[in-house]
Design an enzyme around this catalytic site. Structure first.
Site, PDB file in Angstrom:
ATOM      1  N   GLN A  54      -4.876  -1.388   9.661  1.00 17.95           N
ATOM      2  CA  GLN A  54      -4.698  -2.733   9.105  1.00 17.95           C
ATOM      3  C   GLN A  54      -5.239  -3.775  10.085  1.00 17.95           C
ATOM      4  OE1 GLN A  54      -3.415  -3.397   5.938  1.00 17.95           O
ATOM      5  NE2 GLN A  54      -4.136  -5.459   6.377  1.00 17.95           N
ATOM      6  N   LYS A  69       0.840  -1.206   0.000  1.00 12.68           N
ATOM      7  CA  LYS A  69       0.000   0.000   0.000  1.00 12.68           C
ATOM      8  C   LYS A  69       0.872   1.253   0.000  1.00 12.68           C
ATOM      9  CE  LYS A  69      -3.718  -2.555   2.204  1.00 12.68           C
ATOM     10  NZ  LYS A  69      -4.473  -2.930   3.405  1.00 12.68           N
ATOM     11  N   ASP A  77     -10.985   2.648   3.859  1.00 16.28           N
ATOM     12  CA  ASP A  77     -11.409   1.271   3.574  1.00 16.28           C
ATOM     13  C   ASP A  77     -12.922   1.126   3.412  1.00 16.28           C
ATOM     14  OD1 ASP A  77      -9.356  -0.565   3.227  1.00 16.28           O
ATOM     15  OD2 ASP A  77      -8.989  -0.797   5.375  1.00 16.28           O
TER      16      ASP A  77
END
Ligand code: NAD
Length: 294
Positions: free
Chosen positions: A92, A48, A115
């Site tokens: 995460q 990422k 997200d």
């Protein structure tokens, strides 16, 4: 039979983002919070951060110790929520056991939710209103559009009902006017349900579970599974013995590779299918959030 190549779709998505980034008065900013040292998470986060660098997105990696408390993590999120140069925040998963993951995800400001996991944005998704969308499902829809797979009026069957893949992709397919069936671990006659699908999406996490008898001749099959297998006999059954012997493991999807190739009209390979799209859609979400903030 067509192979749906995710790297081509990713390249198109990223190429479309570059001019939008150049038009902004400052680079978009993404903060990635990685707690502890989970090896898989470290690999994902590295990918990422690298993608941000290549596109000209400012990124920041925050790496609290494994032992951090929920309160301390909430304080980090709170600070990121306040910083004007940070447009997107990503925590995460999975988080260590002592952390209240739900509270942490809900602490991310919905307008910085890279997200698309915040309940407010889940609500926007269900209501068909704009907002950041979960990356893997959004990538699947981009893939289907790129390859002009017809969805309207078609029967889509999704196997899996997770908040990350199964549920959101089912809602997105519904918004594309497909008729959607969601199957899961308690579904009876799974193969029979799947055989009714014009479009079959497998998001299960069980290597090679979807065999030829699940697939109607000519169906389009999207394999979301990313399973690292350490069992040589299973690798052999899935036609991946050579890879296994070379690497000591094999990366396989939820769909039996040889059987889908024989029956489907089009399918996503693993690796190289859905996988490349997740980070591309994270970049797309971050740019969109930055455009809104600026
Ligand atoms: P999950 O474990 O949260 O959910 C799995 C779902 O599959 C559950 O809803 C369960 O009901 C269903 N299921 C389990 N066993 C079943 C069975 N025998 N029959 C029918 N349904 C069954 O997993 P997830 O997070 O949704 O991920 C699914 C897969 O997708 C995993 O392999 C994961 O690694 C992969 N994944 C890939 C990407 C990517 O490509 N970037 C992103 C996310 C997840």
């Amino acid at each position: 039979m067509q192979i749906l190549d995710g790297t081509a779709v990713r390249a198109e998505i990223l190429a479309g983002l570059k001019p939008r980034i150049h038009q902004l008065s400052r680079p978009p900013g993404l903060a990635v919070v990685l707690v502890g040292h989970n090896p898989a998470s470290e690999i994902y986060v590295r990918g990422k951060i690298k993608a941000c660098g290549e596109l000209g997105i400012y990124s920041e990696k925050i790496t609290p110790a494994e032992s951090i408390s929920t309160g301390e993590l909430l304080a980090i999120i709170d600070e990121l929520n306040r910083r004007p140069e940070i447009d997107g925040i990503l925590v995460q998963m999975p988080l260590p056991r002592q952390i209240d993951s739900r509270r942490v995800l809900e602490a991310v400001a919905p307008e910085k939710d890279a997200d698309g996991f915040h309940p407010v944005n889940v609500g926007h998704l269900v209501a068909g209103r704009p907002g950041p969308r979960p990356c893997t499902p959004a990538g699947i829809i981009e893939m289907l559009k790129y390859y002009h797979v017809p969805l309207e009026g078609r029967h889509a069957v999704v196997i899996g009902r997770s908040d990350i893949v199964g549920k959101p992709v089912a809602i997105m397919l519904l918004q594309e006017n497909a008729t959607v069936t969601i199957c899961h671990s308690k579904t009876s006659n799974l193969a029979e349900e799947c055989r009714r699908a014009d479009l079959l999406v497998a998001a299960i996490g069980k290597p090679g579970l979807v065999t030829g008898d699940f697939i109607a001749p000519g169906a389009v099959v999207i394999d979301v599974g990313q399973n690292r297998i350490a069992d040589r006999a299973l690798a052999e059954r899935l036609g991946r013995r050579e890879e296994f012997d070379r690497k000591g493991f094999a990366l396989v999807g939820d769909v039996h590779p040889a059987e889908v190739a024989r029956t489907a009209s089009a399918y996503t390979p693993v690796p190289g299918g859905v996988g490349p799209l997740t980070i591309a859609m994270l970049m797309a979400n971050t740019v969109r959030l930055a455009e809104r903030h600026i």
